[in-house]
Design a protein around this motif. Structure first.
Motif, mmCIF file in Angstrom:
data_model
loop_
_atom_site.group_PDB
_atom_site.id
_atom_site.type_symbol
_atom_site.label_atom_id
_atom_site.label_comp_id
_atom_site.label_asym_id
_atom_site.label_seq_id
_atom_site.Cartn_x
_atom_site.Cartn_y
_atom_site.Cartn_z
ATOM 1 N N SER A 31 -3.416 68.758 -12.402
ATOM 2 C CA SER A 31 -3.225 68.297 -11.032
ATOM 3 C C SER A 31 -4.217 68.931 -10.068
ATOM 4 C CB SER A 31 -1.798 68.621 -10.573
ATOM 5 O OG SER A 31 -1.616 70.013 -10.518
ATOM 6 N N LEU A 32 -5.217 69.671 -10.597
ATOM 7 C CA LEU A 32 -6.180 70.329 -9.715
ATOM 8 C C LEU A 32 -6.988 69.306 -8.925
ATOM 9 C CD1 LEU A 32 -7.399 72.979 -8.777
ATOM 10 C CD2 LEU A 32 -9.020 72.828 -10.655
ATOM 11 N N MET A 33 -7.492 68.313 -9.605
ATOM 12 C CA MET A 33 -8.278 67.277 -8.916
ATOM 13 C C MET A 33 -7.600 65.924 -9.101
ATOM 14 S SD MET A 33 -10.816 68.742 -7.617
ATOM 15 C CE MET A 33 -12.126 69.906 -7.783
ATOM 16 N N GLN A 34 -7.312 65.310 -7.994
ATOM 17 C CA GLN A 34 -6.694 63.987 -8.043
ATOM 18 C C GLN A 34 -7.406 63.107 -7.031
ATOM 19 O OE1 GLN A 34 -2.566 64.606 -7.235
ATOM 20 N NE2 GLN A 34 -2.180 65.629 -9.161
ATOM 21 N N GLY A 35 -8.307 62.305 -7.522
ATOM 22 C CA GLY A 35 -9.031 61.440 -6.610
ATOM 23 C C GLY A 35 -9.983 62.245 -5.757
ATOM 24 N N ASP A 36 -9.855 62.133 -4.462
ATOM 25 C CA ASP A 36 -10.785 62.746 -3.522
ATOM 26 C C ASP A 36 -10.160 63.931 -2.788
ATOM 27 O OD1 ASP A 36 -11.759 59.412 -2.782
ATOM 28 O OD2 ASP A 36 -12.684 60.793 -4.194
ATOM 29 N N TYR A 37 -9.275 64.638 -3.431
ATOM 30 C CA TYR A 37 -8.726 65.843 -2.825
ATOM 31 C C TYR A 37 -8.365 66.854 -3.896
ATOM 32 C CZ TYR A 37 -3.858 64.651 -3.980
ATOM 33 O OH TYR A 37 -2.697 64.373 -4.632
ATOM 34 N N MET A 38 -8.250 68.100 -3.460
ATOM 35 C CA MET A 38 -7.853 69.177 -4.348
ATOM 36 C C MET A 38 -6.479 69.659 -3.899
ATOM 37 S SD MET A 38 -9.563 72.946 -4.885
ATOM 38 C CE MET A 38 -11.026 72.336 -5.680
ATOM 39 N N ALA A 39 -5.540 69.728 -4.834
ATOM 40 C CA ALA A 39 -4.231 70.290 -4.529
ATOM 41 C C ALA A 39 -4.395 71.799 -4.360
ATOM 42 C CB ALA A 39 -3.246 69.982 -5.649
ATOM 43 N N LEU A 40 -3.797 72.361 -3.319
ATOM 44 C CA LEU A 40 -3.949 73.783 -3.016
ATOM 45 C C LEU A 40 -2.630 74.531 -3.112
ATOM 46 C CD1 LEU A 40 -6.207 73.623 0.158
ATOM 47 C CD2 LEU A 40 -6.932 73.994 -2.206
ATOM 48 N N GLN A 49 -15.445 64.340 0.243
ATOM 49 C CA GLN A 49 -16.131 63.068 0.021
ATOM 50 C C GLN A 49 -16.093 62.685 -1.448
ATOM 51 O OE1 GLN A 49 -20.049 63.100 1.596
ATOM 52 N NE2 GLN A 49 -20.487 60.996 1.033
ATOM 53 N N GLU A 50 -15.901 61.411 -1.699
ATOM 54 C CA GLU A 50 -15.852 60.892 -3.055
ATOM 55 C C GLU A 50 -17.130 61.263 -3.821
ATOM 56 O OE1 GLU A 50 -15.373 56.580 -5.334
ATOM 57 O OE2 GLU A 50 -15.001 56.748 -3.188
ATOM 58 N N GLY A 51 -16.952 61.692 -5.052
ATOM 59 C CA GLY A 51 -18.084 62.042 -5.899
ATOM 60 C C GLY A 51 -18.566 63.471 -5.772
ATOM 61 N N THR A 52 -17.899 64.303 -4.946
ATOM 62 C CA THR A 52 -18.340 65.685 -4.752
ATOM 63 C C THR A 52 -17.361 66.703 -5.348
ATOM 64 O OG1 THR A 52 -17.307 65.836 -2.570
ATOM 65 C CG2 THR A 52 -19.606 65.091 -2.637
ATOM 66 N N ALA A 53 -16.488 66.274 -6.220
ATOM 67 C CA ALA A 53 -15.454 67.155 -6.778
ATOM 68 C C ALA A 53 -16.039 68.373 -7.473
ATOM 69 C CB ALA A 53 -14.568 66.380 -7.749
ATOM 70 N N ARG A 54 -17.167 68.222 -8.163
ATOM 71 C CA ARG A 54 -17.767 69.341 -8.903
ATOM 72 C C ARG A 54 -18.123 70.506 -7.977
ATOM 73 N NH1 ARG A 54 -18.833 68.498 -14.217
ATOM 74 N NH2 ARG A 54 -20.145 70.352 -14.192
ATOM 75 N N VAL A 55 -18.489 70.214 -6.742
ATOM 76 C CA VAL A 55 -18.847 71.256 -5.780
ATOM 77 C C VAL A 55 -17.667 72.191 -5.542
ATOM 78 C CG1 VAL A 55 -19.495 71.665 -3.362
ATOM 79 C CG2 VAL A 55 -20.557 69.795 -4.638
ATOM 80 N N TYR A 56 -16.462 71.642 -5.549
ATOM 81 C CA TYR A 56 -15.273 72.410 -5.187
ATOM 82 C C TYR A 56 -14.562 73.048 -6.379
ATOM 83 C CZ TYR A 56 -16.222 70.203 -0.793
ATOM 84 O OH TYR A 56 -16.853 69.795 0.338
ATOM 85 N N GLU A 57 -15.061 72.829 -7.585
ATOM 86 C CA GLU A 57 -14.439 73.441 -8.761
ATOM 87 C C GLU A 57 -14.513 74.959 -8.719
ATOM 88 O OE1 GLU A 57 -16.409 71.640 -12.068
ATOM 89 O OE2 GLU A 57 -15.193 69.822 -11.963
ATOM 90 N N ARG A 58 -15.476 75.518 -7.988
ATOM 91 C CA ARG A 58 -15.637 76.968 -7.885
ATOM 92 C C ARG A 58 -14.780 77.575 -6.774
ATOM 93 N NH1 ARG A 58 -20.680 78.911 -6.452
ATOM 94 N NH2 ARG A 58 -20.953 77.146 -5.059
ATOM 95 N N ALA A 59 -13.974 76.784 -6.110
ATOM 96 C CA ALA A 59 -13.186 77.279 -4.978
ATOM 97 C C ALA A 59 -12.206 78.360 -5.412
ATOM 98 C CB ALA A 59 -12.437 76.132 -4.315
ATOM 99 N N ARG A 60 -12.216 79.483 -4.691
ATOM 100 C CA ARG A 60 -11.290 80.589 -4.947
ATOM 101 C C ARG A 60 -10.563 81.036 -3.693
ATOM 102 N NH1 ARG A 60 -12.110 78.609 -8.879
ATOM 103 N NH2 ARG A 60 -12.988 79.394 -10.809
ATOM 104 N N TYR A 61 -11.055 80.590 -2.515
ATOM 105 C CA TYR A 61 -10.452 80.983 -1.247
ATOM 106 C C TYR A 61 -10.428 79.797 -0.296
ATOM 107 C CZ TYR A 61 -11.360 85.701 -2.912
ATOM 108 O OH TYR A 61 -11.385 86.844 -3.664
ATOM 109 N N GLY A 62 -9.410 79.758 0.544
ATOM 110 C CA GLY A 62 -9.361 78.817 1.648
ATOM 111 C C GLY A 62 -9.708 79.566 2.913
ATOM 112 N N GLU A 63 -10.594 79.013 3.734
ATOM 113 C CA GLU A 63 -10.959 79.625 5.009
ATOM 114 C C GLU A 63 -10.177 78.939 6.120
ATOM 115 O OE1 GLU A 63 -14.661 79.506 8.075
ATOM 116 O OE2 GLU A 63 -15.183 79.882 5.973
ATOM 117 N N PHE A 64 -9.494 79.734 6.914
ATOM 118 C CA PHE A 64 -8.654 79.217 7.994
ATOM 119 C C PHE A 64 -9.083 79.796 9.325
ATOM 120 C CE2 PHE A 64 -6.138 78.914 4.198
ATOM 121 C CZ PHE A 64 -5.431 77.742 4.343
#
Length: 161
Positions: A45-54, A122-137
């Motif tokens: 469930s990490l990647m579903q379409g054009d969003y990442m579940a957090l 954006q659609e097609g950019t999921a690979r960029v976010y696979e390295r995500a380890r932190y959310g910036e708020f």
């Protein structure tokens, strides 16, 4: 008379919407930057379409007790030198110590949630976010959080500049 009431009601709605937009823009511009470490999710469930579940590690650290899980509230966190927030205590309204800040949480389906549970990209950019380890708020003084970016293990912002 009905037309006057309709115009007044319309202006009130537009005024309220503009006030909320202004408050959010101010929070994005002036809010304190805080990072929340992402917690592992089921890879299916990490990647579903054009969003990442957090999900955030602080949700695991914050036990909060039964009382906290029944109602929305705030916790106190202390960001480290890198800006990564660590749970300190449940907020009881007492003054904050140096370096501490409040964060609002919500209880949904018996689970504690912070800010958002998804990051859209954006659609097609999921690979960029696979390295995500932190959310910036961006955090308001009252503890409201707005997710602005995802960051890598080295705290590099991911995605378009």
């Amino acid at each position: 008379m009905r037309k006057v009431l309709a115009v007044v009601a319309g202006l009130a709605v537009l005024g309220a919407a503009n006030w909320v937009i202004h408050a959010r823009e101010k929070q994005l511009a002036e809010g304190a930057v805080v990072l929340l470490e992402l917690a592992p999710l089921d890879p299916r469930s990490l990647m579903q379409g054009d969003y990442m579940a957090l999900r955030f590690r602080i949700e695991n650290e914050f036990s909060g007790g039964a009382r906290a899980r029944k109602a929305d509230g705030r916790i106190v966190v202390r960001p480290d030198a890198r800006g990564v927030a660590a749970y300190v205590r449940l907020d009881g309204g007492e003054p904050l110590a140096a370096g501490e800040m409040r964060m609002r949480y919500r209880v949904r389906d018996g689970k504690v949630k912070f800010a958002t549970n998804a990051y859209f990209f954006q659609e097609g950019t999921a690979r960029v976010y696979e390295r995500a380890r932190y959310g910036e708020f961006r955090a308001s003084p009252g503890g409201d959080l707005l997710l602005t970016h995802l960051r890598s293990e080295k705290l590099e912002r991911l995605g378009p500049r």
